[in-house]
Design an enzyme around this catalytic site. Structure first.
Site, PDB file in Angstrom:
ATOM      1  N   TYR A 101       0.872  -1.188   0.000  1.00  0.00           N
ATOM      2  CA  TYR A 101       0.000   0.000   0.000  1.00  0.00           C
ATOM      3  C   TYR A 101       0.898   1.223   0.000  1.00  0.00           C
ATOM      4  CZ  TYR A 101      -3.024   3.690   1.884  1.00  0.00           C
ATOM      5  OH  TYR A 101      -3.716   4.863   2.078  1.00  0.00           O
ATOM      6  N   GLU A 187      -3.369   7.637  -3.881  1.00  0.00           N
ATOM      7  CA  GLU A 187      -3.310   6.373  -3.147  1.00  0.00           C
ATOM      8  C   GLU A 187      -3.270   5.208  -4.120  1.00  0.00           C
ATOM      9  OE1 GLU A 187      -5.803   5.186   0.613  1.00  0.00           O
ATOM     10  OE2 GLU A 187      -6.923   4.550  -1.164  1.00  0.00           O
TER      11      GLU A 187
END
Length: 384
Positions: A101, A187
């Site tokens: 991530y 993101e």
């Protein structure tokens, strides 16, 4: 402004961030043809401005063009979480070895950018931060200083050795997108290590600061691709700050802070806010009529809470504005009205003497929230 995944990936690709080959399709046949172009197997992704697609049926791994066509047909017909799906992104399948991530966002509390990289991807990062904080690295970046090598080393240092170089380059380029595109959030979840050692952004979430769109004209033009909510469009045309929520109590207030507090108190009273609507500093009959039209056009609203604090705005004028608005707008659900501040007693007297059958006065914000919640639960007003 939240971009679709495919739009975010276009920004990523332009910045040199590796992304899978993908084709946008607006119909089931287009998804079938795209899958054929990608070798007969694909991943079909609903394009919506919402998260949770993987667990909610918004992402389907297709082993054939026929499966891709069927998945696209379902997504386009059913939508996702109440949102319309007008297109799907059909992507190539890639051999994934590990998932991570990575994100950068604007941290208003510190006035700096916050970079985050987790050694686990495809997960709820908030839950990961709570249960496995050691898996998530964070750094704050001073906008005047910019991203430095030591920031990058800190962020990727806990990843497998074979992923660090590729992940470091992605992190640098994500930060560049954040700054150059006036983004508030970039993101990637998941960022993946491929079996051949490459690092690829398998997803893209990008939020652009609306206030900066004047210097990002190419991003401003992307708005035309978004489905237009007629209620939000009407509110915007009237200069009202409106956000649709998922509850049953409509909220009208003056001042963002007061409206946010009202949402919290309604939640505490056991109901769910149906919207955020800030009428700003004025509460004329015209403004109140438009606000009521906007809120009452939502079929899920079972009661409305009008919460006004008279500072510059006088509560007696607000009361007259509400009554004038009710002559123009048919209110089929109760309106709980709480007035406080300048000329509040006079405003309450005006409402009481008018005796409108739909207006329910309340002395305090807590009382107003409890009354609105009670009326919403009771379904007073019947079907509209």
């Amino acid at each position: 402004m939240d971009l679709y995944e495919h739009q975010g990936k276009e920004l990523f690709a332009a910045a040199g961030i590796p992304v899978p080959r993908g084709i946008v399709a607006v119909g089931p046949q287009g998804a079938r043809e795209a899958t054929e172009q990608l070798g007969g197997r694909s991943v079909v992704k609903a394009q919506v401005q919402a998260g949770g697609r993987g667990k909610g049926g918004g992402v389907v791994v297709a082993d054939s063009p026929e499966e891709a066509e069927a998945a696209a047909a379902r997504m386009l017909a059913e939508g996702f979480k109440g949102l319309p799906v007008t297109r799907v992104l059909v992507e190539e399948r890639v051999p994934i070895a590990r998932e991570f991530y990575a994100a950068f966002l604007l941290d208003r509390s510190t006035g700096r950018y916050l970079g985050m990289v987790a050694a686990e991807g495809g997960v709820d990062v908030e839950e990961l931060a709570r249960t496995r904080p050691e898996a998530l690295r964070r750094v704050h970046v001073d906008p005047m200083l910019g991203l430095r090598d030591y920031h990058v080393r800190r962020l990727v240092g806990h990843l497998p050795a074979e992923a660090r170089e590729g992940a470091a380059e992605v992190v640098r380029r994500l930060h560049a997108v954040l700054v150059e595109r006036d983004a508030m959030l970039v993101e990637v979840n998941p960022l993946v290590l491929l079996e051949d050692g490459g690092v690829v952004a398998l997803d893209a979430k990008v939020t652009i600061d609306d206030n900066a769109l004047g210097r990002q004209p190419e991003l401003e033009r992307l708005r035309a691709a978004f489905p237009i909510d007629p209620v939000e469009a009407r509110a915007k045309e009237a200069g009202l700050q409106y956000v649709k929520l998922e509850g049953e109590v409509g909220i009208i207030g003056n001042g963002a802070g007061l409206v946010m507090s009202t949402l919290d108190v309604v939640q505490r009273a056991g109901a769910r806010p149906a919207n955020f609507l800030d009428i700003g500093g004025g509460a004329s009959a015209e403004v109140m009529a438009t606000a009521l039209e906007v809120v009452l056009s939502d079929p899920s609203v079972r009661a409305v809470l009008v919460n006004v604090f008279g500072g510059i705005t006088r509560c007696d004028l607000v009361a007259r504005g509400i009554l004038s608005a009710l002559e123009r707008v048919e209110a089929r659900v109760p309106l709980v009205v709480r007035l406080d501040g300048t000329n509040a007693a006079e405003g309450r007297r005006i409402l009481e003497e008018a005796g409108h059958p739909r207006v329910v006065p309340a002395a305090t914000m807590l009382e107003a929230a409890e009354r609105a919640a009670e009326l919403a639960r009771a379904g007073v007003g019947g079907e509209r």
